[in-house]
Scaffold this motif. Structure first.
Motif, PDB file in Angstrom:
ATOM      1  N   CYS A  49      -4.436   5.492   2.311  1.00  0.00           N
ATOM      2  CA  CYS A  49      -3.564   4.961   1.269  1.00  0.00           C
ATOM      3  C   CYS A  49      -4.023   5.459  -0.091  1.00  0.00           C
ATOM      4  O   CYS A  49      -5.214   5.634  -0.333  1.00  0.00           O
ATOM      5  CB  CYS A  49      -3.605   3.435   1.270  1.00  0.00           C
ATOM      6  SG  CYS A  49      -2.928   2.727   2.756  1.00  0.00           S
ATOM      7  N   VAL A  84      -2.889   0.293  -3.971  1.00  0.00           N
ATOM      8  CA  VAL A  84      -2.108  -0.895  -3.642  1.00  0.00           C
ATOM      9  C   VAL A  84      -1.371  -1.347  -4.901  1.00  0.00           C
ATOM     10  O   VAL A  84      -1.971  -1.500  -5.961  1.00  0.00           O
ATOM     11  CB  VAL A  84      -3.015  -2.018  -3.100  1.00  0.00           C
ATOM     12  CG1 VAL A  84      -2.188  -3.255  -2.767  1.00  0.00           C
ATOM     13  CG2 VAL A  84      -3.780  -1.541  -1.870  1.00  0.00           C
ATOM     14  N   PRO A 106      -8.057  -0.372  -0.057  1.00  0.00           N
ATOM     15  CA  PRO A 106      -9.265  -0.903   0.585  1.00  0.00           C
ATOM     16  C   PRO A 106     -10.123   0.246   1.121  1.00  0.00           C
ATOM     17  O   PRO A 106      -9.594   1.292   1.503  1.00  0.00           O
ATOM     18  CB  PRO A 106      -8.725  -1.783   1.710  1.00  0.00           C
ATOM     19  CG  PRO A 106      -7.275  -1.553   1.785  1.00  0.00           C
ATOM     20  CD  PRO A 106      -6.823  -0.886   0.529  1.00  0.00           C
ATOM     21  N   ALA A 125       0.844  -1.192   0.000  1.00  0.00           N
ATOM     22  CA  ALA A 125       0.000   0.000   0.000  1.00  0.00           C
ATOM     23  C   ALA A 125       0.882   1.245   0.000  1.00  0.00           C
ATOM     24  O   ALA A 125       1.907   1.285   0.676  1.00  0.00           O
ATOM     25  CB  ALA A 125      -0.902  -0.005   1.230  1.00  0.00           C
ATOM     26  N   ALA A 175     -11.631   1.064   3.776  1.00  0.00           N
ATOM     27  CA  ALA A 175     -11.362   1.662   5.089  1.00  0.00           C
ATOM     28  C   ALA A 175     -10.166   2.622   5.061  1.00  0.00           C
ATOM     29  O   ALA A 175     -10.012   3.445   5.954  1.00  0.00           O
ATOM     30  CB  ALA A 175     -11.105   0.568   6.121  1.00  0.00           C
ATOM     31  N   LEU A 176      -9.330   2.511   4.026  1.00  0.00           N
ATOM     32  CA  LEU A 176      -8.113   3.326   3.971  1.00  0.00           C
ATOM     33  C   LEU A 176      -8.152   4.330   2.830  1.00  0.00           C
ATOM     34  O   LEU A 176      -7.153   4.961   2.510  1.00  0.00           O
ATOM     35  CB  LEU A 176      -6.888   2.410   3.803  1.00  0.00           C
ATOM     36  CG  LEU A 176      -6.690   1.344   4.872  1.00  0.00           C
ATOM     37  CD1 LEU A 176      -5.494   0.471   4.549  1.00  0.00           C
ATOM     38  CD2 LEU A 176      -6.513   1.977   6.247  1.00  0.00           C
TER      39      LEU A 176
END
Lengths: 278, 94
Positions: free
Chosen positions: A169, A172, A263, A159, A265-266
């Motif tokens: 982030c 990825v 993701p 990430a 959440a990030l």
């Protein structure tokens, strides 16, 4: 950060002003040979720090910078790294230039990557199936993290920290060899523009992927000074791809730079930043 | 591997950070901050914002099969080192 699992050894070493994490995987990760290789890898990092640190006044590189010793009196790896720096200065289009900095030659921009790649070499030579060395965000890998019986499995996934917000982030990135990120966040504008001789403002962060971490590390350092203008020389290098984050948050990348969304959440709320290809 | 372990106390530019981790069947299920100390208000504020986020990041990264993060911070270096040392202890205990 990795939880312990079968066929996996994780070790963190505080060295070179950062934390270097070794992540060894596969059936040979728990052997005595793997432990010896890990020890050799850590010793090689400690030695690189002792030889190359410009913050240790008595290191050979500090003494070389002051003119106390000549290159022939320094340990042989100093000449090896300076030779590498000369090639990287050429291949980065001049954007990575350890000789342009005030205070004498400063190979710091390549040493962390060079040392981490060499540490991974010790682990690889011991027959470990898959491993990652993460030196404060400069990452070298071998093998694949979850090998199956018949398939090689997914690639290592790294990430990229969001430059504005350490909690988020950007995306990825799959890594087969090496990935390095350099940025002006947290440490201030610490990358000197070799053409101006003072801190540059080309990019807030830059990431380079490719086969060799020493190269990726130096090219990422140069890219922060260069900004998107430095992507051209990297596009011309076989096997290397790069991403630049500009001060306005827009992303510019070479044609083959691969990045999957972070993701949920990030991820930053709102629409993702536009990515332009050179 | 299941269990709870406390990591080493790590000194960072913004003070000391130390965490404890709970692992259930090889997966991180919780991370608790054991110590978080900073002397100046600026560092305290940075830590107060960073630490819950680092916890969330570690848990989310695990579920998304992220093997590493590039572009770290001083607080995150210390947090990660403490967390990793706690995980290493559990690995040895298994």
């Amino acid at each position: 950060v990795s939880p312990p699992a079968a066929g996996r050894i994780v070790h963190s070493e505080a060295v070179m002003g950062t934390v270097v994490t070794f992540d060894l995987r596969g059936p040979h990760a728990h052997t005595a040979g793997a432990r010896r290789a890990l020890r050799r890898g850590c010793l090689s990092l400690q030695r690189a720090d002792a030889v190359f640190s410009i913050w240790k006044p008595e290191s050979p590189v500090s003494r070389l910078r002051r003119g106390d010793i000549g290159l022939d009196e320094a340990p042989p790896e100093v000449a090896e790294v300076l030779d590498l720096c000369r090639r990287l200065r050429h291949h980065s289009g001049g954007w990575f230039d350890p000789w342009a900095l005030p205070g004498g030659v400063d190979p710091t921009g390549v040493v962390k990557g060079w040392a981490a790649a060499r540490a991974l070499g010790h682990v690889e030579a011991a027959g470990i199936d898959a491993a990652m060395v993460n030196a404060g965000g400069d990452i070298a890998v071998c093998g694949r993290p979850e090998p199956g019986r018949t398939q090689p499995g997914r690639p290592w996934r790294v990430a990229l920290r969001h430059p504005d917000d350490a909690r988020l982030c950007l995306g990825v990135v799959p890594v087969a060899g090496a990935l390095a990120t350099s940025g002006t966040y947290e440490r201030g504008a610490h990358v000197i523009d070799p053409r101006l001789g003072r801190p540059g403002a080309g990019a807030v962060s830059a990431t380079v992927v490719g086969p060799d971490l020493a190269w990726a590390d130096a090219l990422a350092t140069g890219l922060v000074a260069a900004g998107a203008a430095g992507l051209g020389p990297i596009e011309a290098l076989a096997g290397y791809e790069a991403l630049v984050v500009r001060a306005d948050g827009t992303l510019v990348a070479t044609g083959g730079f691969e990045m999957a969304p972070a993701p949920a959440a990030l991820r930053q709320t709102g629409p993702p930043a536009p990515l332009v290809r050179i | 591997v299941s269990g709870t372990a406390t990591g080493t106390a790590e000194d960072t530019r913004y003070g000391t950070v130390q965490v404890a981790v709970t692992v259930t069947k090889g997966r991180i299920t919780d991370i608790e901050t054991v110590e978080l100390s900073a002397t100046d208000p600026h560092s305290q504020q940075i830590n107060a914002e960073a630490v819950p986020a680092l916890r969330r990041q570690a848990l989310a990264a695990q579920s998304a099969h992220i093997d590493g993060v590039s572009g770290a911070t001083f607080t995150s270096d210390g947090y990660e080192a403490s967390l990793q040392s706690a995980l290493d202890k559990l690995g040895l205990a298994s």
